[in-house]
Scaffold this active site. Structure first.
Site, short mmCIF file in Angstrom:
data_model
loop_
_atom_site.label_atom_id
_atom_site.label_comp_id
_atom_site.label_asym_id
_atom_site.label_seq_id
_atom_site.Cartn_x
_atom_site.Cartn_y
_atom_site.Cartn_z
N LYS A 1 -2.77 6.41 -4.09
CA LYS A 1 -4.29 7.02 -4.03
C LYS A 1 -3.66 7.79 -4.59
O LYS A 1 -2.75 8.66 -3.99
CB LYS A 1 -4.07 6.68 -2.34
CG LYS A 1 -3.13 5.36 -1.95
CD LYS A 1 -3.91 5.69 -0.56
CE LYS A 1 -3.61 4.17 0.68
NZ LYS A 1 -2.63 4.67 1.10
N HIS B 1 -7.99 9.20 -1.71
CA HIS B 1 -6.88 8.85 -0.43
C HIS B 1 -7.72 9.86 0.61
O HIS B 1 -8.13 9.25 2.25
CB HIS B 1 -5.62 9.19 -0.63
CG HIS B 1 -4.35 9.38 0.66
ND1 HIS B 1 -3.54 9.63 -0.11
CD2 HIS B 1 -4.63 8.78 1.69
CE1 HIS B 1 -2.62 9.00 1.33
NE2 HIS B 1 -3.39 8.54 2.59
N TYR C 1 3.30 10.16 0.05
CA TYR C 1 3.99 8.78 1.94
C TYR C 1 5.19 9.58 0.49
O TYR C 1 6.54 10.07 1.14
CB TYR C 1 4.06 7.74 1.15
CG TYR C 1 2.09 7.31 1.70
CD1 TYR C 1 1.68 8.28 2.20
CD2 TYR C 1 2.18 6.07 1.43
CE1 TYR C 1 0.63 7.95 2.44
CE2 TYR C 1 0.90 6.03 2.36
CZ TYR C 1 0.07 6.19 2.53
OH TYR C 1 -1.45 6.12 2.49
N ASP D 1 1.04 -1.20 0.08
CA ASP D 1 -0.24 -0.40 0.23
C ASP D 1 1.28 1.20 -0.64
O ASP D 1 1.43 1.67 0.90
CB ASP D 1 -0.45 -0.16 1.34
CG ASP D 1 -1.57 1.40 1.13
OD1 ASP D 1 -2.68 1.26 0.41
OD2 ASP D 1 -1.03 2.20 1.98
P1 NDP Z 1 0.57 1.48 12.01
O1 NDP Z 1 -0.59 0.99 12.27
O2 NDP Z 1 1.38 0.09 10.07
O3 NDP Z 1 1.75 0.96 12.68
C1 NDP Z 1 3.24 1.94 12.69
C2 NDP Z 1 4.23 1.87 13.66
O4 NDP Z 1 4.39 0.26 14.46
C3 NDP Z 1 5.28 2.01 13.52
O5 NDP Z 1 6.07 3.13 14.06
C4 NDP Z 1 6.52 1.11 12.99
O6 NDP Z 1 7.82 1.20 13.76
C5 NDP Z 1 6.35 0.26 14.66
N1 NDP Z 1 6.00 -1.53 14.10
C6 NDP Z 1 5.28 -2.65 13.55
N2 NDP Z 1 5.41 -3.52 13.39
C7 NDP Z 1 5.95 -3.62 14.62
C8 NDP Z 1 5.83 -4.40 15.81
N3 NDP Z 1 6.20 -5.59 15.57
N4 NDP Z 1 6.27 -4.18 17.28
C9 NDP Z 1 6.66 -3.42 17.50
N5 NDP Z 1 6.22 -2.21 16.61
C10 NDP Z 1 6.01 -2.21 15.44
O7 NDP Z 1 0.48 2.83 10.88
P2 NDP Z 1 0.53 3.36 9.30
O8 NDP Z 1 -0.24 4.42 10.15
O9 NDP Z 1 1.82 2.96 9.39
O10 NDP Z 1 -0.65 2.77 9.23
C11 NDP Z 1 -0.09 1.20 8.47
C12 NDP Z 1 -0.20 1.42 6.87
O11 NDP Z 1 -1.72 2.47 6.27
C13 NDP Z 1 0.44 3.15 6.61
O12 NDP Z 1 1.58 3.33 6.56
C14 NDP Z 1 -0.48 2.86 4.78
O13 NDP Z 1 -0.03 2.30 3.97
C15 NDP Z 1 -1.32 3.13 5.73
N6 NDP Z 1 -2.33 4.92 5.92
C16 NDP Z 1 -3.03 5.03 5.00
C17 NDP Z 1 -4.01 6.04 5.33
C18 NDP Z 1 -5.38 6.62 4.63
O14 NDP Z 1 -5.55 7.86 5.21
N7 NDP Z 1 -5.63 5.95 3.81
C19 NDP Z 1 -3.83 6.73 6.94
C20 NDP Z 1 -2.62 5.68 7.65
C21 NDP Z 1 -1.92 5.12 7.27
P3 NDP Z 1 8.49 1.07 12.93
O15 NDP Z 1 8.21 1.02 11.01
O16 NDP Z 1 9.77 1.59 13.59
O17 NDP Z 1 8.82 -1.06 13.14
C1 1BO Z 2 -0.91 11.99 4.45
C2 1BO Z 2 -1.96 10.90 4.61
C3 1BO Z 2 -1.89 10.08 5.56
C4 1BO Z 2 -1.55 8.96 5.32
O1 1BO Z 2 -1.80 7.91 4.69
#
Ligand code: NDP
Ligand code: 1BO
Length: 299
Positions: free
Chosen positions: A89, A122, A61, A56
């Site tokens: 998106k 998005h 990003y 995704d």
């Molecule tokens: P997540 O809920 O996936 O959490 C990511 C965080 O968790 C990071 O800080 C990561 O740190 C940490 N993490 C990951 N795995 C572990 C683990 N096993 N143990 C401890 N910590 C962990 O957050 P996101 O907000 O990134 O959501 C996931 C995806 O959803 C995004 O990356 C994006 O692709 C999508 N998204 C879409 C949105 C939209 O508007 N459509 C909005 C927000 C997100 P580290 O990287 O240091 O491991």
């Molecule tokens: C900046 C947009 C939020 C993550 O999808």
């Protein structure tokens, strides 16, 4: 007294979900928001070493080119394009009928692909090119939802995207979309399964999650991902650490028992981890003067 309603957990070990279109989406995908300089390595590790098949991403990003390098390297390593599921998106500044196709073409160029599996609105707001975050007066433009959706439908007809969908829609906005959609949205994206990072909620260290993880001899990350799957949604955890990337997809062949599933589903003080305030709310000039405005007062 109000009683919490909790979905019963799915019993089967679902590796993919079938979309309305008939296509399938892998149950666990790889998130790339805030992947930064690690994006290429992380996506390559996710696909080739950990076995993720869904990635995704989004132009917002700032890493589509890096994701493209990882996809190409993964294909050189033997993973076939047909087995990958790639989502992107269009950002709000491209949410006008005349810009959607160009936005998709730009994403395809960055990702070095000739089609996407899924293209999602998005956020359902139209911003001027170069708009500030949060927007200044005049930065928020009228959103022609119907015109934009028609263009997205044409992308499906032209085989440039297999499915189209939405993120961050309220029920009100979804109902509006469904009144004119000829191609139904295949996905309403649920995200941040681990509680996200900066500005989110640290679910990894939540007491209930830790207790269930200990009991099941799993990590908190695995419990959170599995909870999403058993709830019946596909899940897209992000990590920039190879060990966590591999750990987060080891969620098959075991179940969260119903009682623990209910405990996780009823964790207190549930709220959106990403409410859009920093992106869209301008208290003084609007048009979105509060988070409630963004979400049509539905929360
Ligand atoms: P997540 O809920 O996936 O959490 C990511 C965080 O968790 C990071 O800080 C990561 O740190 C940490 N993490 C990951 N795995 C572990 C683990 N096993 N143990 C401890 N910590 C962990 O957050 P996101 O907000 O990134 O959501 C996931 C995806 O959803 C995004 O990356 C994006 O692709 C999508 N998204 C879409 C949105 C939209 O508007 N459509 C909005 C927000 C997100 P580290 O990287 O240091 O491991
Ligand atoms: C900046 C947009 C939020 C993550 O999808």
């Amino acid at each position: 007294m109000a009683q919490a309603t909790v979905n019963r957990p799915q019993e089967e070990d679902t590796k993919s979900f079938r979309l309305l279109s008939g296509h399938t989406i892998p149950a666990v995908g790889f998130g790339t928001w805030r992947s930064g300089a690690e994006a290429t390595n992380s996506v390559f590790t996710a696909i080739v070493e950990a076995g993720y098949r869904h990635v995704d991403t989004a132009p917002e990003y700032g890493i589509e080119e890096e994701v493209g390098h990882a996809l190409q390297a993964s294909m050189r390593a033997g993973v076939e394009r047909k087995d990958l599921f790639v989502t992107s998106k269009p950002w709000c500044s491209d949410l006008s009928p005349d810009r959607v196709r160009t936005a998709l073409k730009n994403s395809l160029e960055m990702l070095q692909l000739d089609y996407l599996d899924l293209y999602l609105i998005h956020w359902p707001f139209h911003l001027k090119q170069g708009a500030s975050k949060p927007p200044k007066p005049g930065d928020v433009l009228e959103f022609d939802m119907e015109g934009v959706w028609r263009e997205m439908e044409k992308l499906v007809k032209d085989n440039l995207v297999k499915d189209i969908g939405i993120c961050n829609f309220t029920i009100n906005k979804l109902q509006k979309l469904l009144r004119f959609a000829q191609t139904m949205p295949s996905v309403c994206q649920a995200y941040s399964p681990l509680g996200s990072s900066e500005g989110g909620r640290d679910m990894i260290h939540d007491q209930t999650v830790e207790i269930v993880a200990k009991k099941l001899n799993k990590s908190p990350g695995q419990v959170l991902v599995k909870w999403g799957l058993q709830r019946g949604t596909s899940v897209i955890p992000k990590s920039s650490h190879p060990e966590r990337i591999k750990e987060n997809i080891k969620v098959f062949g075991w179940q969260i028992p119903e009682q623990d599933f209910i405990a996780l589903s009823t964790i207190l003080e549930q709220k959106r981890v990403l409410d859009g305030a920093d992106l869209f709310v301008s208290k003084s000039c609007g048009p979105f003067k509060s988070v409630a405005d963004l979400w049509d007062d539905e929360d």
